[in-house]
Design a protein around this motif. Sequence first.
Motif, PDB file in Angstrom:
ATOM      1  N   THR A  23      28.895  18.375  18.466  1.00  0.00           N
ATOM      2  CA  THR A  23      27.596  18.828  17.934  1.00  0.00           C
ATOM      3  C   THR A  23      27.519  20.341  17.792  1.00  0.00           C
ATOM      4  N   LEU A  24      28.488  21.048  18.323  1.00  0.00           N
ATOM      5  CA  LEU A  24      28.447  22.515  18.318  1.00  0.00           C
ATOM      6  C   LEU A  24      28.203  23.104  16.928  1.00  0.00           C
ATOM      7  N   PRO A  25      28.905  22.651  15.874  1.00  0.00           N
ATOM      8  CA  PRO A  25      28.687  23.262  14.552  1.00  0.00           C
ATOM      9  C   PRO A  25      27.278  23.056  14.002  1.00  0.00           C
ATOM     10  N   SER A  26      26.580  22.011  14.456  1.00  0.00           N
ATOM     11  CA  SER A  26      25.267  21.718  13.889  1.00  0.00           C
ATOM     12  C   SER A  26      24.108  22.285  14.694  1.00  0.00           C
ATOM     13  N   LEU A  27      24.400  23.070  15.721  1.00  0.00           N
ATOM     14  CA  LEU A  27      23.320  23.700  16.481  1.00  0.00           C
ATOM     15  C   LEU A  27      22.612  24.733  15.604  1.00  0.00           C
ATOM     16  N   PRO A  28      21.355  25.050  15.908  1.00  0.00           N
ATOM     17  CA  PRO A  28      20.606  26.010  15.078  1.00  0.00           C
ATOM     18  C   PRO A  28      21.333  27.338  14.940  1.00  0.00           C
ATOM     19  N   SER A  29      21.115  27.988  13.836  1.00  0.00           N
ATOM     20  CA  SER A  29      21.776  29.272  13.564  1.00  0.00           C
ATOM     21  C   SER A  29      21.335  30.363  14.539  1.00  0.00           C
ATOM     22  N   THR A  30      20.203  30.162  15.207  1.00  0.00           N
ATOM     23  CA  THR A  30      19.730  31.145  16.176  1.00  0.00           C
ATOM     24  C   THR A  30      20.526  31.107  17.478  1.00  0.00           C
ATOM     25  N   VAL A  31      21.363  30.099  17.631  1.00  0.00           N
ATOM     26  CA  VAL A  31      22.169  29.960  18.844  1.00  0.00           C
ATOM     27  C   VAL A  31      23.559  30.530  18.581  1.00  0.00           C
ATOM     28  N   GLU A  32      23.979  31.481  19.398  1.00  0.00           N
ATOM     29  CA  GLU A  32      25.321  32.051  19.256  1.00  0.00           C
ATOM     30  C   GLU A  32      26.350  31.062  19.780  1.00  0.00           C
ATOM     31  N   LYS A  33      27.423  30.889  19.021  1.00  0.00           N
ATOM     32  CA  LYS A  33      28.453  29.916  19.391  1.00  0.00           C
ATOM     33  C   LYS A  33      29.804  30.615  19.539  1.00  0.00           C
ATOM     34  N   PRO A  34      30.747  30.004  20.249  1.00  0.00           N
ATOM     35  CA  PRO A  34      32.070  30.619  20.372  1.00  0.00           C
ATOM     36  C   PRO A  34      32.703  30.882  19.014  1.00  0.00           C
ATOM     37  N   ALA A  35      33.280  32.080  18.870  1.00  0.00           N
ATOM     38  CA  ALA A  35      33.952  32.442  17.619  1.00  0.00           C
ATOM     39  C   ALA A  35      35.424  32.058  17.632  1.00  0.00           C
ATOM     40  N   TYR A  36      35.866  31.435  18.704  1.00  0.00           N
ATOM     41  CA  TYR A  36      37.258  31.047  18.856  1.00  0.00           C
ATOM     42  C   TYR A  36      37.353  29.519  18.854  1.00  0.00           C
ATOM     43  N   GLU A  37      38.547  29.028  18.581  1.00  0.00           N
ATOM     44  CA  GLU A  37      38.796  27.594  18.630  1.00  0.00           C
ATOM     45  C   GLU A  37      39.127  27.204  20.069  1.00  0.00           C
ATOM     46  N   ARG A  38      38.414  26.226  20.596  1.00  0.00           N
ATOM     47  CA  ARG A  38      38.627  25.853  21.986  1.00  0.00           C
ATOM     48  C   ARG A  38      40.066  25.401  22.242  1.00  0.00           C
ATOM     49  N   GLN A  39      40.682  24.741  21.276  1.00  0.00           N
ATOM     50  CA  GLN A  39      42.041  24.253  21.492  1.00  0.00           C
ATOM     51  C   GLN A  39      43.056  25.387  21.588  1.00  0.00           C
ATOM     52  N   ARG A  70      12.019  22.613  33.998  1.00  0.00           N
ATOM     53  CA  ARG A  70      11.319  23.638  33.194  1.00  0.00           C
ATOM     54  C   ARG A  70      12.285  24.282  32.208  1.00  0.00           C
ATOM     55  N   GLU A  71      13.453  24.686  32.705  1.00  0.00           N
ATOM     56  CA  GLU A  71      14.434  25.344  31.831  1.00  0.00           C
ATOM     57  C   GLU A  71      15.019  24.362  30.817  1.00  0.00           C
ATOM     58  N   ARG A  72      15.276  23.146  31.230  1.00  0.00           N
ATOM     59  CA  ARG A  72      15.812  22.157  30.290  1.00  0.00           C
ATOM     60  C   ARG A  72      14.823  21.899  29.153  1.00  0.00           C
ATOM     61  N   SER A  73      13.558  21.812  29.488  1.00  0.00           N
ATOM     62  CA  SER A  73      12.526  21.568  28.464  1.00  0.00           C
ATOM     63  C   SER A  73      12.390  22.759  27.527  1.00  0.00           C
ATOM     64  N   LEU A  74      12.414  23.972  28.089  1.00  0.00           N
ATOM     65  CA  LEU A  74      12.334  25.167  27.245  1.00  0.00           C
ATOM     66  C   LEU A  74      13.504  25.232  26.267  1.00  0.00           C
ATOM     67  N   LEU A  75      14.690  24.878  26.746  1.00  0.00           N
ATOM     68  CA  LEU A  75      15.869  24.915  25.874  1.00  0.00           C
ATOM     69  C   LEU A  75      15.735  23.904  24.738  1.00  0.00           C
ATOM     70  N   ALA A  76      15.282  22.711  25.057  1.00  0.00           N
ATOM     71  CA  ALA A  76      15.126  21.688  24.022  1.00  0.00           C
ATOM     72  C   ALA A  76      14.060  22.072  23.015  1.00  0.00           C
ATOM     73  N   GLU A  77      12.957  22.656  23.484  1.00  0.00           N
ATOM     74  CA  GLU A  77      11.853  22.991  22.588  1.00  0.00           C
ATOM     75  C   GLU A  77      12.176  24.198  21.708  1.00  0.00           C
ATOM     76  N   ARG A  78      12.764  25.227  22.283  1.00  0.00           N
ATOM     77  CA  ARG A  78      12.959  26.480  21.541  1.00  0.00           C
ATOM     78  C   ARG A  78      14.274  26.523  20.775  1.00  0.00           C
ATOM     79  N   PHE A  79      15.309  25.850  21.311  1.00  0.00           N
ATOM     80  CA  PHE A  79      16.632  25.969  20.695  1.00  0.00           C
ATOM     81  C   PHE A  79      17.249  24.624  20.308  1.00  0.00           C
ATOM     82  N   GLU A  80      16.523  23.530  20.503  1.00  0.00           N
ATOM     83  CA  GLU A  80      16.924  22.192  20.060  1.00  0.00           C
ATOM     84  C   GLU A  80      18.257  21.758  20.669  1.00  0.00           C
ATOM     85  N   ILE A  81      18.455  22.114  21.958  1.00  0.00           N
ATOM     86  CA  ILE A  81      19.693  21.742  22.653  1.00  0.00           C
ATOM     87  C   ILE A  81      19.348  20.950  23.904  1.00  0.00           C
TER      88      ILE A  81
END
Length: 494
Positions: A9-25, A240-251
């Motif tokens: 799901t990493l590629p489909s996360l919102p654009s506001t979320v910074e993602k790794p710029a490297y390939e995990r493999q 509280r933190e889990r809910s904030l993450l889901a609401e604000r960043f859809e994760i």
Amino acid sequence: MSQPLNLATLPSLPSTVEKPAYERQALRPGILHIGIGNFHRSHQAVYLDDLFNRGRDLDWALIGAGVRPGDAAMRKALEPQDWLTTVVELEPSAHRARVTGAMVDFVSVGGDGKAIVEALDDPRLRIVSLTVTEGGYCIDPATGAFNPEHPEIVHDARLPDAPKGVFGVLLGALKRRRDRGLAPFTVMSCDNIPGNGHVAMNAVAGLADLVDPELAAFVREHVAFPNSMVDRITPATSDRERSLLAERFEIQDNWPVFCEPFRQWVLEDHFPAGRPALEEVDVTFTRDVAAFELMKIRILNGGHAAIAYPAALLGIHFVHDAMADPLVRGFLDKVEREEIVPCVPPVPGIDLQDYYDLIARRFSNPDVGDTIPRLAQDGSNRQPKFILPSTRDRLKAGQDVIGLALESALWCRYCTGTTDEGAAFTLDDPNAARLIQAAGAARDNPEAFLELRDIFGDIAASAVFRAHFETALRSLWRDGTRTTLQRYLEGRLS
């Protein structure tokens, strides 16, 4: 709609979320970290993620490990999300979320540490880092010396091939590597302990003294234990933190990390088996870690203790609310500026009063949501490391300790397990039963608490400290926390 965090799901996360710029493999393991908690994932793992994002040192990825039940719970939470973690930096009106991918595996957590010992047969693992809490180093709290009678040490000395403690695991792995002709790994403590590298070495070598003197000599001669100073305020995770993450960043993250924007890491450059180029991501390498370390432990960690106990007694839950209370904030300012900061040795390039001002601003950040119960826990391990050294230094110099004695009295009053209003709370401390008994007896006889000599050591013999402690504790019981703090601020508590 939020979605579970994992590599798919990493590629489909919102654009506001910074993602790794490297390939995990592309990552290869180089560090095994024992004690995968929130702080490690907000600190060391973030620095490595920054380095990997630059395309550097991809052979220094992390493998998680642990020997406690909490480590098993963390492993269970992170496995379905491919060891990814969401880190949210909390600044008022500017929350930033990033997914870090520096960890690539997590050793199974069982009843002993055999799986970790076997994992460390891998010659690619050249560093073992630790966040096992201040109380995890098997030391005598009054002296800071290695305690060979600690239950974990006694067990692992008797059964070295089935270690249950961290240092038994390290010693077993170092022995296997030595016997196989592999170079030893570097042991890098990331816990808030003065001279944490020396303390870690004393624990490993001290255990080895009980098992095999030749192995102890090998550890002292060939294994590196660099000192470090680490800093980032990182609260515990709740719904509280889990809910904030889901609401604000859809994760949907099983165990996200929320933390302040500030971070700091100071390291002694002593890594014979090699290290990642962490200086490229703002880690400070210096020969004088001790100066930075003592500054942070006395001013920041000591400051946490100074606000924790009055705030708890007043029924305050959040740290920023404690900082907004004039009496709690006034107590912190006065004891820091008059008693703690003046006995901290100079640190190159840093004005200590400015450093305290920065600390106070960090404590006041309302978005971090750090809690008083987190700061108040484990006082029997933290007081001898964060508060009592300042008290001891001032007494040796013939200086007064009115504020520091009040802090100790506040801790004593807290250890009875009730607020000023009579509300009960659980004392989160490995020595809770003993503390509760001593604190209860101290209501009528304040010196009963000071009889905890393994905690107070020679400080308990000081007539000056005893007198200030008794005055403060009697005031707390008779008149309450607010009145006692007010008297201190007005100079009427001596």
